[in-house]
Scaffold this active site. Sequence first.
Site, PDB file in Angstrom:
ATOM      1  N   GLU A  28      -5.353  -8.611   1.170  1.00  0.00           N
ATOM      2  CA  GLU A  28      -5.932  -8.263   2.474  1.00  0.00           C
ATOM      3  C   GLU A  28      -7.419  -8.033   2.320  1.00  0.00           C
ATOM      4  O   GLU A  28      -7.859  -7.445   1.332  1.00  0.00           O
ATOM      5  CB  GLU A  28      -5.324  -6.972   3.052  1.00  0.00           C
ATOM      6  CG  GLU A  28      -3.936  -7.130   3.592  1.00  0.00           C
ATOM      7  CD  GLU A  28      -3.384  -5.850   4.215  1.00  0.00           C
ATOM      8  OE1 GLU A  28      -4.167  -5.032   4.742  1.00  0.00           O
ATOM      9  OE2 GLU A  28      -2.154  -5.681   4.165  1.00  0.00           O
ATOM     10  N   GLU A  43       0.778  -1.233   0.000  1.00  0.00           N
ATOM     11  CA  GLU A  43       0.000   0.000   0.000  1.00  0.00           C
ATOM     12  C   GLU A  43       0.815   1.292   0.000  1.00  0.00           C
ATOM     13  O   GLU A  43       0.835   2.014   1.007  1.00  0.00           O
ATOM     14  CB  GLU A  43      -0.946   0.018   1.212  1.00  0.00           C
ATOM     15  CG  GLU A  43      -1.912  -1.136   1.236  1.00  0.00           C
ATOM     16  CD  GLU A  43      -2.926  -1.044   2.384  1.00  0.00           C
ATOM     17  OE1 GLU A  43      -2.812  -0.115   3.206  1.00  0.00           O
ATOM     18  OE2 GLU A  43      -3.829  -1.892   2.440  1.00  0.00           O
TER      19      GLU A  43
END
Length: 450
Positions: free
Chosen positions: A355, A165
């Site tokens: 995720e 991320e």
Amino acid sequence: MYVFPKDFLWSASTAATQIEGGWNADGKGESIWDTLVHDGTGKIAHSENADTAIDFYHHWREDVALMKEIGLNAYRFSISWSRVLPEGTGPVNEAGLRFYRDLCDELLRNGIQPLVTLYHWDLPTALYRQGGWKNPAIADWFARYVEVVSRALGDRVKYWLTFNEPQMFCGLGLKLGVHAPFEHNTDADMMTVTKNILLAHGKAVQVLRKNCPGARVGLAPTGDCCLPRDDSPEEVERARQRSLSPYPNYLMSNTWWADPVFLGKYPAWARERFGEQLYPMTEEEWALVSQPLDFYAYNCYQGTVDFAADPAGYDDYGYQGCPKTANGWNITPQVLYYASKFWFQRYGLPILITENGCAQQDFVMLDGKVHDPQRVDFLHRYLRGLARAVDEGVPVLGYSYWSLFDNFEWAAGYDIRFGLIHVDYKTQQRTLKDSALWYRDVIAANGINL
Ligand code: BGC
């Protein structure tokens, strides 16, 4: 009945800072999540820190046994850069490398594929002091680190993710100041940072291809997937376009990062918006940054609900009465379906969900168990969303629940729990929650019972 591919990766995810503890054990150097939390610069709930976390550094053998009990065939974790290279560059800490080597061996012995993230936000403090992601030397620092790790683990690890991320460690850490290093940088600085991260990614991919032939390489971005009001083609197209826009801001958007990496160019909106201020790139740099990858990984928690009361739409409130997790995120199971479709359509690569998870405030109940029906329901619905994409022909390689364990939730400390496994932070006692047992049954049936 849902049919997942035979070799589907059923995984759960963690990150070094959030679970390991052992913050200065056996020669580990400090990361910004040690130093800036200790010196009080960081605003962590209840002044908590990650010094011990769930002490995975000392519990990993029993923890792998729990993974086996759940039936995971993959486990995603990150390497702590400063455990391997205490100063970020310079001498290698052999004890740190040994820890990850032993962990991989134990996973493989138990039939669990390691999915390794190379950078999950814990920049070595020594590099932070030299400017961190603002210093152009960082691409080479990162490449050297990847060289050391991939030489040590390359024969054991098939799946590699360069970055977790960039949206969040840039957006939250370097722009909004709520994550380490708690900074508010200018857009001009963020251009430099963006370029340095992209080049670091490119150099890391080169190193991985050299040291780990046959490896499958990607990165794990996040970014908002906006949801259509209904399944009509017009609505779906509107949501898709919105998901490709600089929403909620350029750094946290999908395409700011994914278009350079997967398409080798700036997103069109960025050219219009920043013009000459965009970070400059040569042909060689574009080629480095956009080397072919093997999958499009995606971290996905909630879709942006655009049928909000807000006439402008696209806020994070959802709508009146919208079901939410304990940290206020909207429960929108269809997001796994739409996101998988949108990213497959745009980037043409198989999808790997790295995720997806549900925060709750679980505790051990009088019967000694942890009943978490909200999480079971969440998982069930989201996995059905993913299964719908699989049914429609989107190639999906796997699903990794966030998180395997309750852990240190960054600035939010330890209050909210994402784990399939409950952790008592005083005793380090682990308890499989009902959701872990439910997930075990889904894995055993390869999702057919969803
Ligand atoms: C991060 C995790 C984090 C999770 C829940 C993701 O953005 O990769 O480290 O714990 O979300 O907030």
